[in-house]
Design a protein around this motif. Structure first.
Motif, mmCIF file in Angstrom:
data_model
loop_
_atom_site.group_PDB
_atom_site.id
_atom_site.type_symbol
_atom_site.label_atom_id
_atom_site.label_comp_id
_atom_site.label_asym_id
_atom_site.label_seq_id
_atom_site.Cartn_x
_atom_site.Cartn_y
_atom_site.Cartn_z
ATOM 1 N N THR A 77 -5.983 18.034 -17.447
ATOM 2 C CA THR A 77 -5.427 18.365 -16.143
ATOM 3 C C THR A 77 -6.348 19.320 -15.405
ATOM 4 O O THR A 77 -6.896 20.252 -16.008
ATOM 5 C CB THR A 77 -4.040 18.985 -16.292
ATOM 6 O OG1 THR A 77 -3.181 18.053 -16.961
ATOM 7 C CG2 THR A 77 -3.439 19.324 -14.936
ATOM 8 N N VAL A 78 -6.481 19.089 -14.104
ATOM 9 C CA VAL A 78 -7.217 20.003 -13.245
ATOM 10 C C VAL A 78 -6.267 20.504 -12.157
ATOM 11 O O VAL A 78 -5.396 19.753 -11.685
ATOM 12 C CB VAL A 78 -8.462 19.330 -12.634
ATOM 13 C CG1 VAL A 78 -8.099 18.132 -11.774
ATOM 14 C CG2 VAL A 78 -9.312 20.335 -11.861
ATOM 15 N N TYR A 79 -6.420 21.779 -11.820
ATOM 16 C CA TYR A 79 -5.547 22.417 -10.838
ATOM 17 C C TYR A 79 -6.385 22.946 -9.675
ATOM 18 O O TYR A 79 -7.559 23.280 -9.836
ATOM 19 C CB TYR A 79 -4.794 23.587 -11.461
ATOM 20 C CG TYR A 79 -4.014 23.247 -12.700
ATOM 21 C CD1 TYR A 79 -4.543 23.467 -13.963
ATOM 22 C CD2 TYR A 79 -2.743 22.693 -12.606
ATOM 23 C CE1 TYR A 79 -3.835 23.152 -15.109
ATOM 24 C CE2 TYR A 79 -2.012 22.373 -13.750
ATOM 25 C CZ TYR A 79 -2.577 22.606 -14.995
ATOM 26 O OH TYR A 79 -1.870 22.284 -16.124
ATOM 27 N N LEU A 80 -5.747 23.058 -8.536
ATOM 28 C CA LEU A 80 -6.355 23.735 -7.395
ATOM 29 C C LEU A 80 -5.312 24.662 -6.802
ATOM 30 O O LEU A 80 -4.345 24.201 -6.196
ATOM 31 C CB LEU A 80 -6.862 22.743 -6.350
ATOM 32 C CG LEU A 80 -7.633 23.379 -5.194
ATOM 33 C CD1 LEU A 80 -8.960 23.951 -5.690
ATOM 34 C CD2 LEU A 80 -7.877 22.369 -4.075
ATOM 35 N N GLN A 81 -5.499 25.951 -7.024
ATOM 36 C CA GLN A 81 -4.621 26.950 -6.426
ATOM 37 C C GLN A 81 -5.172 27.285 -5.055
ATOM 38 O O GLN A 81 -6.317 27.737 -4.937
ATOM 39 C CB GLN A 81 -4.568 28.204 -7.308
ATOM 40 C CG GLN A 81 -3.717 29.318 -6.734
ATOM 41 C CD GLN A 81 -2.245 28.952 -6.669
ATOM 42 O OE1 GLN A 81 -1.695 28.392 -7.609
ATOM 43 N NE2 GLN A 81 -1.600 29.275 -5.546
ATOM 44 N N MET A 82 -4.375 27.075 -4.035
ATOM 45 C CA MET A 82 -4.805 27.291 -2.654
ATOM 46 C C MET A 82 -3.972 28.403 -2.039
ATOM 47 O O MET A 82 -2.757 28.258 -1.875
ATOM 48 C CB MET A 82 -4.659 25.998 -1.846
ATOM 49 C CG MET A 82 -5.383 24.811 -2.468
ATOM 50 S SD MET A 82 -5.330 23.335 -1.433
ATOM 51 C CE MET A 82 -3.593 22.953 -1.506
ATOM 52 N N ASN A 83 -4.605 29.514 -1.726
ATOM 53 C CA ASN A 83 -3.942 30.656 -1.109
ATOM 54 C C ASN A 83 -4.478 30.878 0.297
ATOM 55 O O ASN A 83 -5.537 30.358 0.658
ATOM 56 C CB ASN A 83 -4.173 31.903 -1.949
ATOM 57 C CG ASN A 83 -3.620 31.789 -3.347
ATOM 58 O OD1 ASN A 83 -2.608 31.126 -3.583
ATOM 59 N ND2 ASN A 83 -4.265 32.455 -4.297
ATOM 60 N N SER A 84 -3.739 31.651 1.063
ATOM 61 C CA SER A 84 -4.150 31.984 2.438
ATOM 62 C C SER A 84 -4.545 30.731 3.204
ATOM 63 O O SER A 84 -5.595 30.673 3.862
ATOM 64 C CB SER A 84 -5.317 32.980 2.413
ATOM 65 O OG SER A 84 -4.965 34.152 1.714
ATOM 66 N N LEU A 85 -3.699 29.741 3.119
ATOM 67 C CA LEU A 85 -4.009 28.453 3.738
ATOM 68 C C LEU A 85 -4.094 28.570 5.259
ATOM 69 O O LEU A 85 -3.365 29.358 5.884
ATOM 70 C CB LEU A 85 -2.972 27.407 3.344
ATOM 71 C CG LEU A 85 -3.165 26.839 1.928
ATOM 72 C CD1 LEU A 85 -1.885 26.215 1.410
ATOM 73 C CD2 LEU A 85 -4.302 25.828 1.931
ATOM 74 N N LYS A 86 -4.990 27.779 5.806
ATOM 75 C CA LYS A 86 -5.225 27.759 7.251
ATOM 76 C C LYS A 86 -4.958 26.351 7.785
ATOM 77 O O LYS A 86 -5.089 25.371 7.036
ATOM 78 C CB LYS A 86 -6.675 28.140 7.547
ATOM 79 C CG LYS A 86 -7.102 29.489 6.998
ATOM 80 C CD LYS A 86 -8.575 29.746 7.246
ATOM 81 C CE LYS A 86 -9.016 31.087 6.696
ATOM 82 N NZ LYS A 86 -10.464 31.349 6.945
#
Length: 116
Positions: A77-86
């Motif tokens: 499994t690969v994850y992408l944590q995305m914060n402060s989205l624009k």
């Protein structure tokens, strides 16, 4: 052959967070590099983040410091944590997996929409 199932996309307000997941299954010898790309209509698909088998990462300049890619080799499994989205992060996000050293598989994509 590898099958990829992505999840975690959706609608979020600017400044919010989302976590994308991509699980690889099927018959393969080894999973090599794993990554996330994104595409908006009328533009080329671009690399967002990539992670090697050993954990080395690289990121699109515009997401550095906001997005984090990680992988769980035991779960393929690969994850992408995305914060402060624009709002400009709005796109269809695609998982990409290299396997058996020279084969490549794409997921079907998951839509991320960031409202202003």
């Amino acid at each position: 052959q590898v099958q990829l199932v992505e999840s975690g996309g959706g609608l979020v307000q600017a400044g919010g967070s989302l976590r994308l997941s991509c699980v690889a299954s099927g018959i393969f010898f080894v999973i090599n590099g794993m990554g996330w790309y994104r595409q908006v209509p009328g533009k080329q698909r671009e690399l967002v983040a990539r992670i090697s088998t050993g954990g080395a990462t690289n990121y699109l300049d515009s997401v550095k410091g906001r997005f984090t890619i990680s992988r769980d080799n035991a779960k393929n499994t690969v994850y992408l944590q995305m914060n402060s989205l624009k709002p400009e992060d709005t796109a269809v996000y695609y998982c990409n997996v290299q396997y058996n050293f020279n084969l490549n598989q794409w997921g079907k994509g998951t839509l991320v929409t960031v409202s202003s």
